[in-house]
Design an enzyme around this catalytic site. Structure first.
Site, PDB file in Angstrom:
ATOM      1  NE  ARG A   1      35.832  40.512  38.176  1.00 53.33           N
ATOM      2  CZ  ARG A   1      35.776  39.250  37.759  1.00 53.33           C
ATOM      3  NH1 ARG A   1      36.541  38.847  36.768  1.00 53.33           N
ATOM      4  NH2 ARG A   1      34.953  38.397  38.304  1.00 53.33           N
TER       5      ARG A   1
ATOM      6  CB  VAL B   1      29.560  44.085  43.733  1.00 51.93           C
ATOM      7  CG1 VAL B   1      28.573  44.328  44.847  1.00 51.93           C
ATOM      8  CG2 VAL B   1      30.137  45.409  43.264  1.00 51.93           C
ATOM      9  CD  GLU B   2      30.763  44.074  38.098  1.00 48.98           C
ATOM     10  OE1 GLU B   2      31.850  44.192  37.540  1.00 48.98           O
ATOM     11  OE2 GLU B   2      29.718  44.631  37.709  1.00 48.98           O
ATOM     12  N   GLY B   3      33.115  40.041  42.242  1.00 46.82           N
ATOM     13  CA  GLY B   3      34.334  39.352  42.677  1.00 46.82           C
ATOM     14  C   GLY B   3      34.900  40.068  43.884  1.00 46.82           C
TER      15      GLY B   3
ATOM     16  CG  LEU C   1      32.579  47.593  40.518  1.00 46.96           C
ATOM     17  CD1 LEU C   1      32.650  46.133  40.827  1.00 46.96           C
ATOM     18  CD2 LEU C   1      31.777  48.335  41.555  1.00 46.96           C
TER      19      LEU C   1
END
Ligand SMILES: Cc1cc2nc3c(=O)[nH]c(=O)nc-3n(C[C@H](O)[C@H](O)[C@H](O)COP(=O)(O)OP(=O)(O)OC[C@H]3O[C@@H](n4cnc5c(N)ncnc54)[C@H](O)[C@@H]3O)c2cc1C
Length: 755
Positions: A314, A436-438, A318
């Site tokens: 994370r 995405v990714e949380g 991103l």
């Protein structure tokens, strides 16, 4: 039992147990995953700034720099993003081949398996540079290098699994994807309904112990082309074939997509971008137990694996996309604001546009600074879950702001799609990065403070563990010691915050002298205020604080802005304190302090216990809330630098792909920008001649130049330079247009392709 324990600790222990709901195993694993780093110092109210500055700058090795200069540059030249997104909707085979051949999918795989074994900083730099050219290519490269089979194998795989998969992944002969999300489980990924039941069945001619799987997943990046599927499912063992535990829980396995029963479904179409994303299903698919990542010992340990890997990843991918948006927005918008003229002036001369340029430059400086600090942590072998959540949330949100601003300044030029539009695909990519990714709302509201409060606090996690201890007496003994340490810590925060408030933080020490020293002092002050508010909120609201997301997220915002400001100050020091960066530092850190005070004020205004809110306010802001929004002069200084070549503009946009000067898009814009700046003096000569009446005021450029030639105002060479610059300017502000039949043909072609 001592009196202290009997009269104070035991009642407090019982109350503590009552107000805190018992932690589920999933929550506990999420809480315990990762490490605490610089965020811990900020949360505890006593940041040791010399420690921050001593972490050192991020640098690229010779091999990493060479990969960037050679392979990445070649790739960028191969990418025609308009064609990829709008016409082909997939990357050309030649690009896929190049990515595989040059190891773009193996940036993090160890050299012993044929990978590059690059640092987190290099991984982020490569992804960011590609993203300034093509979001679709960047996402394609990013996924195999972040959470997915490769990373899971390296951390948890058995030797046999590593030998089986990593060389193929490094070469690109294996294309991975990882499937967690399904229709009923998005943010609540721990609640996936997909199951695997332990049973015996025939595999390659023998009866073996294995798992019968059923899954239905969506949104899976690279699934349409994957050769190996990482799958997360809930493992059930109704017959106790593995042991006592009938529900071992979330488990991850690696399955070749050619395995009978694995179904790779249709493609999704994420915001019209061209990276591959789709569905996968399986019904009663049998796999041997050995396909569990880490082997049978890792049955039921998938959630911990995912949370740990996700909390590192994370902080890379991103945030890299976010930083790329900043570099692109900064480079293009400064130049465009100079070459685009309205009302007879460059639009960058208007204060409204300068305000947007100030924000773009200030936030991009902070994006780059945060990218470096977070990847630095990862390269120091930390796995700071809160820092990476802060980076993911704030860097994608800052990217959203800078791209919005860039589009506002470009106006119609940013909207009309085609090869000349260098911003639209970044704009389209923002919601993907946010989700995405949380997804961002969840990341801000549940993770940053939720995890931060228990992980960064010096005592809370241990107190929770003491409360959960099945041995009541041992739990109470531990709690007793912790409680009194906690009380001393809390009292220190009360007096500390008040002292900070009364002195305005002016007596705090700073590791540096000069214009930025005051920021360190103010951040120490706000760090103390956070420690106090967090403690009081946890004590008075207990488990309810988790549900009151609007309150707790504001404390998370304070922690986040303390982190972003730290990163910015460190970046400035690492760069050698260049004077031209000061407006950027003032803008970014001033904004952080303003937002910290705003978040604290919002927290206090909504804190349910009003007398306590009043006391806290008196302690933290006894003389009122004094932080101001970034000053106009800083925004103006930034915009001036973004509208000049060289210096900070170059350093802050070093990741940007520009391309050939004749290429539609950034190449043409750069050419026009350079040429227009070079004829600034000639334009002034013309304007002076207009003012003193030698030349007419309102005329087309061609007529004006003819008269300037006749009256000897400019030489022939000057006139040719002005004409050339104007031609290039017109090319730079031009937008694409398409004959109606071409669009109709493309649309028919796409419909046929889908059919
Ligand atoms: C382009 C794309 C690529 C993806 N790639 C992959 C992949 O390769 N593999 C994979 O497994 N998954 C992938 N995903 C899935 C992605 O991780 C999920 O979309 C994400 O977790 C959110 O789930 P959801 O879309 O179902 O939103 P939901 O879970 O329905 O959430 C909706 C909204 O509610 C908010 N929310 C939910 N719970 C809370 C809470 N407790 N507090 C506050 N807010 C909350 C969320 O923040 C969000 O704003 C991808 C998704 C997309 C769009």
């Amino acid at each position: 039992m001592s009196l202290r324990k009997k009269w104070i600790s035991e009642p407090a222990f019982n109350t503590f147990k009552k107000i805190l709901p018992p932690l589920s195993a999933t929550e506990r694993e999420a809480m315990e995953a990762g490490s605490v780093w610089w965020d811990g110092e900020l949360f505890r109210g006593k940041p040791d700034w010399s420690k921050l500055l001593a972490y050192g700058p991020s640098t690229l090795t010779f091999d990493e720099q060479s990969f960037l200069d050679n392979q990445v540059s070649t790739l960028l030249a191969m990418l025609d993003d308009h064609h990829i997104v709008n016409e082909r909707r997939e990357m050309p085979e030649a690009v896929w081949d190049y990515l595989k051949r040059e190891g773009f999918f193996s940036l993090i795989i160890p050299k012993s398996y044929g990978g590059h074994d690059f640092s987190a900083y290099a991984n982020s730099t490569i992804v960011a540079r590609i993203a300034t050219r093509s979001i679709s290519a960047a996402v394609t490269v990013m996924v195999p290098n972040s959470l997915g089979p490769g990373e899971l194998l390296m951390h948890y795989g058995t030797q046999q699994q590593k030998d089986r998969w990593l060389p193929g992944l490094a070469k690109g002969s294996e294309v991975p994807c990882f499937a967690l999300t399904g229709p009923e489980a998005g943010s609540d990924a721990g609640g996936i309904p997909d199951t695997g039941v332990v049973c015996r069945a025939e595999f390659e001619g023998e009866e073996v112990l294995g798992i019968r799987l059923n899954w239905d997943k969506r949104y899976i990046t690279l699934a349409p082309r994957a050769t190996v599927l990482g799958l997360a499912f809930r493992l059930l063992d109704p017959d106790g074939l593995l042991g006592e535990n009938r529900e071992p829980g979330i488990t991850c396995a690696l399955i070749p997509t050619s395995h009978p029963g694995v179904e790779i479904g249709d493609r999704h179409f994420p915001m019209g971008l061209a990276f591959l994303n789709g569905t996968t299903r399986g019904q009663d698919v049998f796999i041997p137990l050995e396909w569990i990542i880490g082997g049978p010992d890792y049955a039921g340990r998938g959630w911990r694996m995912l949370v740990e890997c996700l909390s590192a990843g994370r902080g890379i991918s991103l945030p890299a996309l976010g930083t790329a948006s900043g570099h692109l927005a900064t480079r293009s918008t400064g130049a465009y604001a100079y070459v685009r003229r309205q009302f007879g002036l460059s639009i960058g001369k208007f204060e409204g546009v300068q305000e947007a340029l100030g924000r773009i430059g200030g936030l991009t400086y902070q994006l780059e600074a945060t990218r470096r600090l977070t990847t630095r942590a990862l390269d120091l072998n930390e796995s700071p879950a809160i820092v990476t959540a802060i980076s993911k949330y704030h860097m994608t949100e800052m990217a959203r702001t800078v791209i919005d601003d860039a589009l506002d300044v470009h106006a119609g030029k940013g909207i009309q799609m085609g090869p000349s539009n260098y911003l639209a695909h970044s704009y389209m990519g923002i919601p993907v990065a946010i989700t995405v990714e949380g997804a961002n709302i969840l990341t801000r509201n549940l993770m940053i403070f939720g995890q931060g409060a228990s992980r960064c606090h010096p005592y809370v996690l241990q107190e929770l563990e003491a409360a959960a201890n099945p041995d009541q007496q041992a739990g109470l003994d531990a709690f007793d010691i912790l409680l009194f340490k906690h009380i001393r810590f809390a009292l220190g925060n009360v007096f500390g915050a008040f002292w900070q408030g009364m002195t305005g933080g002016r007596l705090n020490s700073s590791p540096v002298a000069g214009e930025t020293a005051g920021y360190y002092r103010q951040l120490t002050r706000m760090s103390k205020a956070l420690a106090l508010c967090a403690d009081v909120a946890m004590l008075m609201m207990g488990g309810d604080l988790k549900r009151r997301e609007m309150l707790s997220a504001r404390l998370g915002d304070v922690l986040s802005h303390l982190y972003l400001a730290s990163a910015t100050l460190k970046f400035y020091e690492d760069n050698g304190r260049p004077v031209d960066e000061l407006p950027f530092v003032h803008y970014a850190v001033g904004r952080n302090l303003y937002l910290i005070a705003d978040a604290l004020e919002g927290f206090l205004q909504n804190f349910p216990n009003r007398p306590m809110a009043f006391i806290l306010k008196a302690l933290i802001f006894p003389l009122g809330k004094r932080y101001k929004k970034p000053l106009d002069r800083h925004a103006q200084a930034i915009s001036k630098q973004l509208m000049s070549t060289g210096g900070i503009r170059e350093r802050l946009t070093w990741l940007c792909y520009i391309g050939e000067q004749s290429e539609p898009g950034l190449g043409q814009l750069e050419r026009a920008f350079g040429a227009m700046l070079a004829v600034q003096g000639l334009e002034k000569t013309l304007a002076d001649a207009q003012h003193d009446g030698t030349l007419p005021l309102k005329e087309t450029l061609t007529t004006l130049l003819e008269q300037a030639r006749e009256k000897g105002v400019l030489t022939e060479t000057d006139i040719q330079r002005l004409l050339q610059a104007d031609e290039w300017r017109r090319a730079a502000i031009a937008v694409d247009s398409f004959p109606a039949e071409v669009l109709a043909r493309q649309s028919r072609q796409k419909t046929d392709d889908v059919a």
